[in-house]
Design an enzyme around this catalytic site. Sequence first.
Site, short mmCIF file in Angstrom:
data_model
loop_
_atom_site.label_atom_id
_atom_site.label_comp_id
_atom_site.label_asym_id
_atom_site.label_seq_id
_atom_site.Cartn_x
_atom_site.Cartn_y
_atom_site.Cartn_z
N LYS A 121 0.77 -1.01 0.10
CA LYS A 121 0.09 -0.15 0.07
C LYS A 121 0.92 1.22 0.25
CE LYS A 121 -4.25 -1.68 0.95
NZ LYS A 121 -5.77 -1.40 0.19
N LYS A 220 -13.27 -8.34 -5.35
CA LYS A 220 -13.52 -8.46 -3.97
C LYS A 220 -15.06 -9.00 -3.83
CE LYS A 220 -10.54 -4.79 -2.07
NZ LYS A 220 -10.26 -3.56 -1.90
MG MG Z 1 -7.06 -1.72 -3.65
#
Ligand code: MG
Length: 321
Positions: A121, A220
């Site tokens: 990230k 997701k």
């Molecule tokens: Mg992402």
Amino acid sequence: MLYPISQIGAVATTEPRSGALLKMEWPDKKVGYADIFPWPEFGDADIDTQLLALARGRISFLVEQAIWLGRKDAIMRSMGVNGLHGGTKIKNHFLITDFTTIADRHIADIKNAGFTTVKIKCGRNIHLEALFIQKLINQFALMVRVDFNSRLDFSNFQRFMGFFSQRDISKIEYIEDPFPYDTANWTEASKLVPLAVDFEYENVDWSHIKSPPFKVIIIKPSRMDVDRAIGRCTTFNLKYSVTSSLDHPVGIVHAAIVAGELRKNYGTYFLDSGCLSLRAYKSTEFNNKILVQGPYITQVTGLGIGFDDVLEGQDWQLLTR
Ligand code: MG
């Protein structure tokens, strides 16, 4: 509540995250479970709002996915099967949510555990992040996935890419959500490195697009219609990586099971997954039921998504108006 161990995203903080487990019973008496862990930072309604709406019969897209997953769990339970049994093991990337906490010996451990890809990230300090990524690539021979959660703009993105040699770039599998979606700038950016859509998936004009400026869809299962996303992969020849939404272990196992099913049916477009986000939070009683070997989630105890006794032992409250 889930308690982050360190900062878990470029936008999120280390505050505890609120969500809920749902236990669902259908008229055919089948019972299944799923979780909802909204991300208010990315525009989701918070958990109280979600539950209040559900009690009034209004179903958000998160709840819709939870019901879909809960039904899958219920069917597996009623058939007496465990969702992780029998399928091929799905390999996951190692997720680094806060690289400042990762020492070189940790990276060596990650590598020795069998991970070949790391997802990091980014978006807080692109220069330091680029140096860290170069270390992953050059010192540890890892492949890298980068996720900016749309924190950059096009010029920052160009600056970030300028830190890397052509060889480095060949080891960056993709960059996810570099900056808010717009076709022109994403098209330019995609000439530098393969791009992936996660949250920006919603901002793509799918009905008009001819040739998407990205190569990968992040699927997701807790947040999006999986069949529709797979349809887009086959239509546009895009790859996909199934990931958890940094949610509860219940959602992690759901995602891992969906990944296995998709690989069986749509193997051509399959990339390694990102379901293994257990380390992002302090361990709960659920974690002990999951067996992890290096990059693989190998087992979960119980039927369906597992956790039978732990789930039964929760303090369930009837959702009422
Ligand atoms: Mg992402």
